[in-house]
Enzyme design. Structure first.
Site, PDB file in Angstrom:
ATOM      1  N   HIS A  19      76.111  32.074  42.041  1.00  0.00           N
ATOM      2  CA  HIS A  19      76.967  31.486  43.073  1.00  0.00           C
ATOM      3  C   HIS A  19      76.455  31.811  44.476  1.00  0.00           C
ATOM      4  CE1 HIS A  19      80.136  30.279  40.154  1.00  0.00           C
ATOM      5  NE2 HIS A  19      79.489  31.205  39.453  1.00  0.00           N
ATOM      6  N   LYS A  66      56.861  55.368  59.488  1.00  0.00           N
ATOM      7  CA  LYS A  66      57.140  56.787  59.763  1.00  0.00           C
ATOM      8  C   LYS A  66      56.500  57.214  61.081  1.00  0.00           C
ATOM      9  CE  LYS A  66      57.403  58.344  54.973  1.00  0.00           C
ATOM     10  NZ  LYS A  66      56.704  59.079  53.929  1.00  0.00           N
ATOM     11  N   GLU A  75      56.084  48.901  45.633  1.00  0.00           N
ATOM     12  CA  GLU A  75      55.261  49.945  46.230  1.00  0.00           C
ATOM     13  C   GLU A  75      53.929  50.096  45.493  1.00  0.00           C
ATOM     14  OE1 GLU A  75      57.398  53.429  48.572  1.00  0.00           O
ATOM     15  OE2 GLU A  75      56.969  54.049  46.543  1.00  0.00           O
TER      16      GLU A  75
HETATM   17  O1  PA5 Z   1      57.002  56.506  45.021  1.00  0.00           O
HETATM   18  C1  PA5 Z   1      56.906  57.250  45.980  1.00  0.00           C
HETATM   19  O2  PA5 Z   1      56.020  58.106  46.058  1.00  0.00           O
HETATM   20  C2  PA5 Z   1      57.897  57.214  47.120  1.00  0.00           C
HETATM   21  O3  PA5 Z   1      58.763  56.153  47.026  1.00  0.00           O
HETATM   22  C3  PA5 Z   1      58.685  58.499  47.159  1.00  0.00           C
HETATM   23  O4  PA5 Z   1      59.376  58.663  45.955  1.00  0.00           O
HETATM   24  C4  PA5 Z   1      59.669  58.547  48.330  1.00  0.00           C
HETATM   25  O5  PA5 Z   1      59.016  58.229  49.529  1.00  0.00           O
HETATM   26  C5  PA5 Z   1      60.294  59.921  48.447  1.00  0.00           C
HETATM   27  O6  PA5 Z   1      59.311  60.889  48.664  1.00  0.00           O
HETATM   28  P1  PA5 Z   1      59.613  62.430  48.467  1.00  0.00           P
HETATM   29  O7  PA5 Z   1      59.960  62.672  47.063  1.00  0.00           O
HETATM   30  O8  PA5 Z   1      58.332  63.106  48.858  1.00  0.00           O
HETATM   31  O9  PA5 Z   1      60.731  62.789  49.401  1.00  0.00           O
END
Ligand code: PA5
Length: 445
Positions: free
Chosen positions: A306, A420, A285
């Site tokens: 494996h 989303k 990410e």
């Molecule tokens: O790193 C990030 O910002 C995302 O992966 C969030 O942790 C994830 O989308 C969860 O978001 P939230 O804590 O707002 O529910």
């Protein structure tokens, strides 16, 4: 001793000149982080958190954990991405993958990390009839997966225990002031914990996001922070040869520039498996954007030798491996002599399994390196709280440095919005009418 980077198997892939050439860039990237003048600089709160964490909240975390351990048989943690992976990784590493089965006390389950009704029904079955509490974790307070699971579990808790008691058993970890979850918590009187404004989801494991579930699991969170603080101090060192984080960031970028676009995190310790998931989120990410980035993958060896072993040895040569080598396992076994030796294993008699596992690792590294897959090894002395605290800080800092070396903002995640929007449109969320029409046509509906 803390984490050390062993590069001896890289010598045929990277030469000294390449290290020298990239070093100024690594140092500049680190200085940009420290000066807070690079992209995403509003989200650098994690850098000094091991020292500057909120001490009053830290005590509240411990008190809440003690209460949950006292009054609950089960804690359900609802969260997704950065709001659950870190806690799960540390708990499974330190307590073991089967801690729920092996420990007599409280059980911890994670949910709100998918929309699968099957999974949520399993969680419901694990909670029904038990004294349970919920820790709902969401920085935005609006994440669909988490909110949906929380709605269902909150109703179950209220049905089983009554609204008043349920409100004493819900712990919300969210933004200090904003968001639906914060408003709900304030209205219902739930105890809340803060995800600081300047700490993004995947960098939040050392806030209440990670620390509350860890403390409930019986993890020594003082030791976790102590390890992270040690990393914070040691990795501020600008001497390239002494700073493992600098060298790790440099190596992965040198290899990427050579077309090694996939980094595989490999460990010979199954307890590391969830840490692999945390790493995939952290690096995927943070770096996968603007058409750039290394694709992070993870394997558990020797299990995956494996399955994925064939590909790594012999498939497309666009990979390298980062091996996490736990020097001392949490527990060991010695192979006993068998007078009959029908299984032919007496050549291992008297050996500790850790030695056998180490030989498997060494043999694999040599084979993969020979097959054209660069291997670097991160040596971690033991699997415990302090080493994990050190390790998560190491990887977060390396990620920030690497992201800047790549030329991306490692602290945003604009690409996550695409799915989303489509999901909301297809589900008929108000405000998405035009997109819904367009998508339904594409689906032929
Ligand atoms: O790193 C990030 O910002 C995302 O992966 C969030 O942790 C994830 O989308 C969860 O978001 P939230 O804590 O707002 O529910």
């Amino acid at each position: 001793m803390s984490l050390a980077l062993n590069t001896k198997h890289l010598s045929s892939f990277i030469n000294e000149e390449e290290y020298k050439a990239i070093y100024p860039q690594v140092e500049a990237a680190h200085k940009t982080l420290e000066a807070k003048n690079g992209p995403g600089s509003d989200f650098l709160g994690w850098m000094y958190l091991p020292r500057d964490y909120d001490k009053e909240e830290f005590e509240r975390i411990k008190a809440a954990a003690a209460k949950i351990r006292e009054d609950s048989d089960v804690l359900v943690v609802a969260g997704i991405g950065g709001s659950y992976l870190g806690a799960r990784a540390v708990i499974e590493a330190v307590k073991g993958m089967y801690h729920n089965e092996l420990d007599n006390g409280l059980k911890i389950y994670f949910c709100g990390n998918s929309i699968s009704p099957t999974y949520l029904n399993d969680i419901i079955a694990l909670c029904k009839g038990k004294r349970f509490s919920i820790n709902v974790i969401s920085k935005s307070g609006t994440t669909t997966e988490t909110s949906l699971a929380f709605r269902v579990l909150r109703r179950l808790l209220e049905d089983e225990m009554g609204v008043e008691e349920a409100n004493k058993r819900i712990y919300a970890t969210t933004d200090r002031a904003r968001g639906t979850l914060k408003s709900l918590a304030d209205r219902e009187g739930w105890q809340t914990f803060v995800i600081p404004d300047d700490v993004g989801g995947r960098y939040s494991v050392l806030t209440a996001v990670g620390l509350l579930p860890m403390a409930v699991a019986g993890i020594d969170i003082d030791a976790v922070l102590r390890g992270a603080q040690k990393a914070m101090t040691e990795l501020a060192n600008e001497d390239f040869t002494a700073n493992a984080c600098y060298r790790y960031a440099a190596i992965r970028n040198i290899l990427l520039r050579r077309g090694k676009a996939i980094e595989i995190y490999a460990s010979y310790e199954p307890r590391f498996t969830q840490m692999g998931e945390w790493l995939k989120q952290l690096y995927g990410e943070s770096e996968g954007k603007d058409g750039k980035g290394l694709f992070p993958a993870s394997v558990a060896f020797t299990t995956d030798l494996h399955s994925m072993g064939q590909f790594i040895q012999d498939g497309s040569r666009n990979l390298f491996e980062t091996v996490i080598d736990f020097i001392t396992p949490a527990a060991d076994l010695t192979v006993e002599e068998d007078p009959e030796n029908l299984d032919g294993l007496n050549f291992l008699s008297g050996m500790a399994m850790r030695q056998i596992n180490r030989r498997a690792m060494q043999g694999t590294i040599l084979a993969h390196t020979r097959g054209g897959v660069p291997n670097l090894v991160l040596e971690v002395p033991a699997i415990n709280e302090e080493e994990y605290g050190y390790m998560v800080y190491f990887f977060m800092l390396a990620c920030g440095i690497s992201g800047y070396l790549l030329g991306v903002n490692p602290f945003d995640q604009p690409g996550v919005e695409a799915y989303k929007k489509n999901m909301f449109a297809l589900l008929g969320k108000p405000g998405y009418e035009d997109l819904r029409q367009e998508l339904l046509e594409k689906l032929g509906e």
